[in-house]
Design a protein around this motif. Structure first.
Motif, PDB file in Angstrom:
ATOM      1  N   ARG A  69      -0.136  -9.275  -3.361  1.00  0.00           N
ATOM      2  CA  ARG A  69       0.550  -8.788  -4.569  1.00  0.00           C
ATOM      3  C   ARG A  69       0.560  -7.261  -4.599  1.00  0.00           C
ATOM      4  NH1 ARG A  69       4.528 -10.115  -6.757  1.00  0.00           N
ATOM      5  NH2 ARG A  69       5.013  -7.998  -7.160  1.00  0.00           N
ATOM      6  N   GLU A  70      -0.567  -6.626  -4.253  1.00  0.00           N
ATOM      7  CA  GLU A  70      -0.636  -5.163  -4.208  1.00  0.00           C
ATOM      8  C   GLU A  70       0.367  -4.601  -3.206  1.00  0.00           C
ATOM      9  OE1 GLU A  70      -4.686  -3.997  -3.410  1.00  0.00           O
ATOM     10  OE2 GLU A  70      -5.429  -5.090  -5.172  1.00  0.00           O
TER      11      GLU A  70
ATOM     12  N   GLN B 123       1.682  -7.410   5.045  1.00  0.00           N
ATOM     13  CA  GLN B 123       1.918  -8.662   4.315  1.00  0.00           C
ATOM     14  C   GLN B 123       1.961  -9.846   5.285  1.00  0.00           C
ATOM     15  OE1 GLN B 123       5.528  -8.095   1.986  1.00  0.00           O
ATOM     16  NE2 GLN B 123       4.371  -8.599   0.132  1.00  0.00           N
TER      17      GLN B 123
ATOM     18  N   ASP C 154       3.776  -4.932  -4.649  1.00  0.00           N
ATOM     19  CA  ASP C 154       3.971  -3.913  -5.694  1.00  0.00           C
ATOM     20  C   ASP C 154       4.309  -2.562  -5.077  1.00  0.00           C
ATOM     21  OD1 ASP C 154       3.474  -5.769  -7.678  1.00  0.00           O
ATOM     22  OD2 ASP C 154       1.404  -5.102  -8.054  1.00  0.00           O
ATOM     23  N   GLU C 155       3.613  -2.207  -3.998  1.00  0.00           N
ATOM     24  CA  GLU C 155       3.903  -0.936  -3.312  1.00  0.00           C
ATOM     25  C   GLU C 155       5.319  -0.942  -2.743  1.00  0.00           C
ATOM     26  OE1 GLU C 155       0.923   0.417  -0.516  1.00  0.00           O
ATOM     27  OE2 GLU C 155      -0.689  -0.405  -1.770  1.00  0.00           O
TER      28      GLU C 155
ATOM     29  N   ARG D   8       3.879  -1.843   5.112  1.00  0.00           N
ATOM     30  CA  ARG D   8       3.452  -2.791   4.073  1.00  0.00           C
ATOM     31  C   ARG D   8       3.916  -4.204   4.408  1.00  0.00           C
ATOM     32  NH1 ARG D   8       2.210   1.818   3.597  1.00  0.00           N
ATOM     33  NH2 ARG D   8       1.322   2.831   1.769  1.00  0.00           N
TER      34      ARG D   8
ATOM     35  N   ASN E 278      -4.357 -11.351  -4.046  1.00  0.00           N
ATOM     36  CA  ASN E 278      -4.365 -10.038  -4.710  1.00  0.00           C
ATOM     37  C   ASN E 278      -3.854  -8.955  -3.769  1.00  0.00           C
ATOM     38  OD1 ASN E 278      -5.387 -11.185  -7.040  1.00  0.00           O
ATOM     39  ND2 ASN E 278      -7.506 -10.597  -6.611  1.00  0.00           N
ATOM     40  N   LEU E 279      -4.308  -9.001  -2.520  1.00  0.00           N
ATOM     41  CA  LEU E 279      -3.858  -8.018  -1.539  1.00  0.00           C
ATOM     42  C   LEU E 279      -2.356  -8.138  -1.302  1.00  0.00           C
ATOM     43  CD1 LEU E 279      -4.397  -5.775   0.479  1.00  0.00           C
ATOM     44  CD2 LEU E 279      -5.124  -7.525   2.131  1.00  0.00           C
TER      45      LEU E 279
END
Length: 140
Positions: free
Chosen positions: A27-28, A62, A31-32, A58, A24-25
């Protein structure tokens, strides 16, 4: 302080939950990054210095999340090794392996006996052939 013995299912459930949180992290973060890229694309411009900085941050995060997946795998494997089910499985495998070693030793002995028996049978066959030849000459 007594430590609670977790089952393999508990360890796997915990690892799956942690893995989902990491996914989830990741993916977030993606997305950013996509928003940053798309905003510049829509405006038909290059990324600003501030956008480049945020994007690099970011991406770095990741990379840390991806490293977290590897660490989680190793930690999960180690925790699984400590479960009663895996310990029993290892004991069972060791017992089976020991039995197979014993069986192999017995088979090697049988192989040696078979080689000796084959030599004896060959010697007896040759002796019988010579006796037959001698008997045939005596009858002539």
């Amino acid at each position: 302080m007594a430590t609670e013995q977790l089952s393999a299912a508990d360890v796997i459930a915990s690892a799956n939950a942690a893995r989902q949180n990491l996914a989830n992290l990741e993916r977030e973060l993606q997305d950013e990054i996509d928003v940053i890229d798309f905003t510049a694309f829509k405006a038909k411009r290059q990324l600003t210095a501030e956008e480049n900085t945020r994007r690099r941050e970011r991406r770095a995060t990741q990379a840390e999340v991806r490293e977290g997946f590897r660490v989680l795998a190793f930690v999960t494997a180690r925790r699984l090794d400590e479960t009663a089910e895996v310990k029993k499985l290892l004991r069972d495998i060791t017992t089976i392996n020991d039995g197979l070693q014993d069986d192999l030793a017995k088979l090697k002995k049988l192989e040696n006996y078979a080689k000796v028996a084959a030599k004896v049978a060959d010697t007896l066959a040759k002796a019988a052939e010579r006796l037959a030849q001698a008997a045939a000459k005596a009858l002539l």
